[in-house]
Write an enzyme that holds these catalytic residues in place. Structure first.
Site, PDB file in Angstrom:
ATOM      1  N   HIS A 224       0.855  -1.312   0.127  1.00 25.89           N
ATOM      2  CA  HIS A 224       0.118  -0.024  -0.110  1.00 25.89           C
ATOM      3  C   HIS A 224       0.945   1.177   0.041  1.00 25.89           C
ATOM      4  O   HIS A 224       1.896   1.105   0.416  1.00 25.89           O
ATOM      5  CB  HIS A 224      -0.989   0.159   1.230  1.00 25.89           C
ATOM      6  CG  HIS A 224      -0.034   0.222   2.447  1.00 25.89           C
ATOM      7  ND1 HIS A 224       0.628  -0.828   3.246  1.00 25.89           N
ATOM      8  CD2 HIS A 224       0.070   1.312   3.350  1.00 25.89           C
ATOM      9  CE1 HIS A 224       1.215  -0.352   3.997  1.00 25.89           C
ATOM     10  NE2 HIS A 224       0.950   0.909   4.370  1.00 25.89           N
ATOM     11  N   ASP A 226       0.773   4.773   1.855  1.00 26.77           N
ATOM     12  CA  ASP A 226      -0.062   5.650   2.876  1.00 26.77           C
ATOM     13  C   ASP A 226      -0.671   6.939   2.367  1.00 26.77           C
ATOM     14  O   ASP A 226      -0.272   7.580   1.635  1.00 26.77           O
ATOM     15  CB  ASP A 226       1.014   6.169   4.143  1.00 26.77           C
ATOM     16  CG  ASP A 226       1.885   5.172   4.810  1.00 26.77           C
ATOM     17  OD1 ASP A 226       1.315   4.032   4.777  1.00 26.77           O
ATOM     18  OD2 ASP A 226       2.640   5.471   5.285  1.00 26.77           O
ATOM     19  N   HIS A 280       4.884   0.254  -0.009  1.00 27.96           N
ATOM     20  CA  HIS A 280       5.484  -0.620   0.892  1.00 27.96           C
ATOM     21  C   HIS A 280       4.623  -1.706   1.632  1.00 27.96           C
ATOM     22  O   HIS A 280       3.288  -1.727   1.460  1.00 27.96           O
ATOM     23  CB  HIS A 280       5.986   0.422   1.970  1.00 27.96           C
ATOM     24  CG  HIS A 280       5.086   1.294   2.558  1.00 27.96           C
ATOM     25  ND1 HIS A 280       4.629   2.367   2.129  1.00 27.96           N
ATOM     26  CD2 HIS A 280       4.564   1.280   3.819  1.00 27.96           C
ATOM     27  CE1 HIS A 280       3.769   3.131   2.930  1.00 27.96           C
ATOM     28  NE2 HIS A 280       3.546   2.341   4.055  1.00 27.96           N
ATOM     29  N   ARG A 290       6.887  -8.812  15.977  1.00 25.71           N
ATOM     30  CA  ARG A 290       7.555  -7.497  15.542  1.00 25.71           C
ATOM     31  C   ARG A 290       6.585  -6.525  15.898  1.00 25.71           C
ATOM     32  O   ARG A 290       5.410  -6.811  15.729  1.00 25.71           O
ATOM     33  CB  ARG A 290       7.662  -7.783  13.962  1.00 25.71           C
ATOM     34  CG  ARG A 290       8.422  -6.486  13.297  1.00 25.71           C
ATOM     35  CD  ARG A 290       8.606  -6.351  11.838  1.00 25.71           C
ATOM     36  NE  ARG A 290       9.188  -5.107  11.310  1.00 25.71           N
ATOM     37  CZ  ARG A 290       8.321  -4.174  10.951  1.00 25.71           C
ATOM     38  NH1 ARG A 290       6.928  -4.467  10.635  1.00 25.71           N
ATOM     39  NH2 ARG A 290       8.891  -3.008  10.592  1.00 25.71           N
TER      40      ARG A 290
HETATM   41  C1  OGA Z   1       1.725   1.129   8.101  1.00 29.56           C
HETATM   42  C2  OGA Z   1       2.963   0.429   7.424  1.00 29.56           C
HETATM   43  C3  OGA Z   1       4.732  -0.845   8.013  1.00 29.56           C
HETATM   44  C4  OGA Z   1       5.277  -1.485   9.221  1.00 29.56           C
HETATM   45  O1  OGA Z   1       1.133   0.806   9.205  1.00 29.56           O
HETATM   46  O2  OGA Z   1       1.088   1.979   7.336  1.00 29.56           O
HETATM   47  O3  OGA Z   1       3.311   0.626   6.595  1.00 29.56           O
HETATM   48  O4  OGA Z   1       6.683  -1.931   9.189  1.00 29.56           O
HETATM   49  N1  OGA Z   1       3.595  -0.245   8.507  1.00 29.56           N
HETATM   50  O5  OGA Z   1       4.833  -1.714  10.113  1.00 29.56           O
HETATM   51 NI    NI Z   2       2.106   2.306   5.465  1.00 30.34          NI
END
Ligand code: OGA
Ligand code: NI
Length: 376
Positions: A224, A226, A280, A290
């Protein structure tokens, strides 16, 4: 049996529910090459040195033109505060499911605890749990985060609420400093974007990715962009964040002393398309949970998102129509599952160029979201 994402059980399960299995072409690559994102030392700029400021702005500008990802160190955010947030996050997500469900996010709401199975959708579910809450810099909401925790979770969460409140204030402050650098780098007044976001209606989200015994079949957060303006992310020591650059996925190695910063769709529009909002995702692993802390800077809901005149000329005509953050938020919640084309599709939709003006791709469950702002 109702399906629930009970991470205390699922973390050891070898037969993961099919809803979490992603199609072949979207499956996780677990050790992608590292993306060399610039690590930017903010100390000179934050101490007021103008030479450092322009140099720092130049580095940031280069990264934002390429992919919109960079890291910052010497950001003046207290490391104790960061570790306090991680500790409260751990304490929250390791509680029994029934306790977490006391702040269950309800349909139509954007704050609370969520995980995949509480949503309406049943495929391509992300392997994670989240806790989201709004942060507003408005003086009327100066205790908004703190109050959210004591009201919904009771006195036992007072201290957690105070820590999250302070963290959000610090994130808001840091993001305004980064806005100064973005202004400088784009050749507009240093204060232009800072002023724009001075009053912000932002979103804080705590992400918890439990271990998964089939990490190569699923994703912690699907691909996605942001839709928000600027994201400031703190990851713990566990690998997982990946960015799609030049046709390949690349990992961003965790550095606990750094924040990962990225441009979101709304800032891409504010920069008239000069700065990129990049695809990403997050992958999971079979051994360790994590955690990540994501602060999503968003403008005041009704503020018009429109690029400054300096960024518009014959060579750079307007790329996107004016819009308000609340309309983009609604679009990603009701009509469109955020992806790398959100902003283009949203623009067309606004300009009434979409056939019948109907939803363009199936929205994902509010909770299922990894994406964008379904504040899952
Ligand atoms: C998000 C995201 C990545 C992560 O929450 O929008 O891209 O590493 N998170 O948690
Ligand atoms: Ni994100």
């Amino acid at each position: 049996m109702a399906l629930v994402f009970d991470s205390s059980l699922l973390r050891t399960e070898f037969n993961i529910p099919t809803q979490f299995i992603w199609p072949e072409e979207e499956k996780a690559g677990l050790d992608e090459k590292e993306l060399l994102v610039p690590v930017i030392d903010l100390s000179g700029f934050l101490s007021g040195d103008p030479v450092s400021a322009s140099e720092t702005a130049r580095f940031i500008g280069e990264a934002c033109e390429k992919h919109g990802f960079f890291q910052v160190i010497n950001h003046q955010i207290d490391s104790q505060l960061i570790s306090d947030v991680h500790n409260h996050l751990d304490a929250f997500f390791t509680m029994p499911l029934s306790e977490k469900q006391r702040v269950q996010r309800k349909p139509g709401e954007s704050s609370g605890y969520a995980s995949s199975f509480t949503g309406r959708f049943s495929s391509k579910l992300p392997w994670k749990e989240t806790l989201s809450f709004p942060y507003s810099s408005s003086p009327h909401f100066s205790n908004g985060v703190k109050d959210y925790f004591s009201i919904t979770m009771g006195d036992g969460f007072k201290q957690a609420g105070e820590v999250y409140q302070r963290y959000c204030e610090e994130m808001s402050r840091l993001s305004l400093k980064i806005m100064e650098l973005l202004g400088l780098s784009l050749g507009v007044e240093k204060t232009y974007f800072r002023d724009f976001f001075e009053g912000n209606d932002s979103i804080m989200r705590l992400n918890y990715y439990p271990p998964c015994q089939k990490p190569d079949l699923t994703l912690g957060t699907g691909p996605h962009c942001d839709p928000t303006s600027l994201t400031i992310l703190h990851q713990d020591l566990v690998n997982g964040l990946q960015v799609f650059v030049d046709g390949n996925w690349h990992s961003i190695r965790p550095q606990p002393e750094a924040f990962v910063v990225n441009i979101g769709d709304t800032f891409m529009a504010l920069s008239n398309g000069r700065y990129k909002s990049c695809l990403h995702r997050a992958v999971v692993n079979s051994v360790k949970p994590r955690k990540s802390l994501a602060f999503f800077l968003c403008p005041d809901k009704n503020k018009l998102v429109s690029p400054p005149n300096e960024l518009i000329d014959e060579e750079h005509p307007r790329k996107y129509p004016d819009f308000t953050w609340s309309s983009l938020l609604e679009f990603t919640q009701k009509h469109y599952r955020a992806d790398m084309k959100t902003l283009d599709v949203f623009s067309k939709w606004l300009l009434n160029e979409m056939p019948n003006n109907v939803p363009i791709n199936p929205p994902r469950s509010a909770i299922e979201n990894d994406i964008g702002l379904k504040l899952g």
